[in-house]
Design a protein around this motif. Structure first.
Motif, PDB file in Angstrom:
ATOM      1  N   HIS A  19       0.844  -1.198   0.000  1.00  0.00           N
ATOM      2  CA  HIS A  19       0.000   0.000   0.000  1.00  0.00           C
ATOM      3  C   HIS A  19       0.878   1.246   0.000  1.00  0.00           C
ATOM      4  O   HIS A  19       2.098   1.139   0.072  1.00  0.00           O
ATOM      5  N   ASP A  23       6.132   4.296   4.781  1.00  0.00           N
ATOM      6  CA  ASP A  23       7.041   3.288   5.343  1.00  0.00           C
ATOM      7  C   ASP A  23       7.025   1.997   4.525  1.00  0.00           C
ATOM      8  O   ASP A  23       7.765   1.059   4.818  1.00  0.00           O
ATOM      9  N   HIS A  24       6.176   1.939   3.504  1.00  0.00           N
ATOM     10  CA  HIS A  24       6.137   0.765   2.632  1.00  0.00           C
ATOM     11  C   HIS A  24       6.587   1.099   1.210  1.00  0.00           C
ATOM     12  O   HIS A  24       6.474   0.280   0.310  1.00  0.00           O
ATOM     13  N   ASP A  89       0.046  -4.213   5.989  1.00  0.00           N
ATOM     14  CA  ASP A  89      -0.768  -3.741   7.120  1.00  0.00           C
ATOM     15  C   ASP A  89      -2.202  -4.212   6.899  1.00  0.00           C
ATOM     16  O   ASP A  89      -2.664  -4.275   5.760  1.00  0.00           O
ATOM     17  N   HIS A 283       6.710  -5.781  12.496  1.00  0.00           N
ATOM     18  CA  HIS A 283       6.193  -4.452  12.904  1.00  0.00           C
ATOM     19  C   HIS A 283       5.783  -4.497  14.369  1.00  0.00           C
ATOM     20  O   HIS A 283       5.192  -5.483  14.831  1.00  0.00           O
TER      21      HIS A 283
HETATM   22 ZN    ZN Z   1       2.991   0.072   7.926  1.00  0.00          ZN
END
Ligand code: ZN
Ligand code: ZN
Length: 322
Positions: A19, A23-24, A89, A283
């Protein structure tokens, strides 16, 4: 080899981007590398408007299935054959226009564990909206403006939808993402932008107002200005609101536990639905959540553990899927 949400570009067969949260994502480096990017249409479009070029991303590919993870618009997990499922996520909860994630069956599950500790259990969404509406009403009667704050991508769009019955002013960075959501079929009522409202002097009128803005600390210059000029109060929406210190740490007036991630119970339910033989967590509370899963009888360990990472890499080497 497949790189899953890598933080830098990797020379490998496939690069999966779950997504468009930063941070991705990673910027494309100068060096040309060979890889086929996999991402949903929504992720590619949102990433592009945030300055990350996924233009040549494939939205489907034989041997892979992109599965909706209910985290933000366009978020997907990657099912590799029937063997390995990587969640990115994930949220198992219906929130306004967001549908809960579906968990596929897989023998190896790689699952995020941001809120993987038992104290992180979120109240129903209706409770959060009820408490928030109550605060806004009380402030409205006192002539006090309210700023609703959440992450610019994902949370702020939910806030725009959930509180659209208040005449909203939308912070400009949020308005930009709102219009992409609308373009992609999630119609969000326009409202006027913060800059427009400033220009037209709407903020300074005695009538109170409600604004949707990115999550900022109370020490942020913009928040300070809104407080000094208009006496605005702030409400921050995040799963971290469960922790008693968060509100003070951020210098916010109120906090509400509203998350785009699973809470602890939902994470456990997600693992149970997948019925994996092996679980890797990543995470947040990765170690704690893996320990909890072991107590429930699963074979689980955090990815960042060296051994775990090696095994994941081995499992993900493409050879096993050809
Ligand atoms: Zn994330
Ligand atoms: Zn995210």
């Amino acid at each position: 080899m497949i790189a899953l949400d890598p933080s830098h570009q990797v020379d490998c067969d496939f690069t999966f981007v779950s997504h468009a949260h930063v941070d991705h994502l990673h910027k494309r480096g100068k060096k040309k590398i060979n890889t086929q990017v996999l991402a949903s249409i929504e992720t590619a479009l949102i990433a592009q408007t945030r300055g990350y070029d996924l233009a040549c991303a494939a939205h489907e590919h034989e041997g892979f299935q992109l599965v909706d993870t209910g985290h933000i618009l366009g978020s997907r997990g990657l099912l590799i054959g029937d063997d390995v499922y990587y969640t990115g996520d994930i949220s198992m909860r219906e929130r306004a226009f967001m549908k809960p994630a579906k968990m596929p069956r897989a023998s190896t599950l790689i699952i995020e564990s941001t809120f993987g500790r038992p104290e992180y259990v979120f109240p129903p969404l209706s409770e959060v909206t009820h408490s928030t509406n109550k605060i806004i009403s009380e402030m409205y009667d006192l002539g006090i403006p309210v700023i609703l704050m959440g992450y610019t991508l994902g949370k702020a769009q939910l806030l725009t939808k959930l509180f659209s019955h208040w005449d909203l002013i939308i912070y400009d960075a949020v308005a930009k993402i709102n219009s992409i959501y609308s373009e992609l079929g999630v119609k969000l009522s326009g409202g006027i932008t913060h800059k427009q409202a400033e220009r037209e002097g709407l903020l300074s009128k005695s009538r109170p107002w409600v604004m949707v803005a990115p999550l900022m600390s109370g020490r942020n210059a913009f928040v300070k200005e809104m407080k000094e000029k208009y006496g605005a109060v702030t409400i921050g929406f995040t799963g971290w609101a469960i922790g008693s210190r968060y509100r003070y740490m951020m210098g916010l007036d109120y906090v509400m536990p509203l998350s785009d991630h699973c809470d602890y119970k939902e994470l456990v339910a997600a693992v149970k639905q997948c019925r994996p033989d092996k679980v890797y967590t990543f995470h947040g509370f990765a170690k704690e959540f893996a320990d909890s899963l072991c107590e429930f009888g699963f074979d689980a360990e955090p990815v960042r553990n060296g051994q775990g990472r090696k095994e994941v890499e081995k499992t993900l080497s493409l050879d096993s899927f050809q």
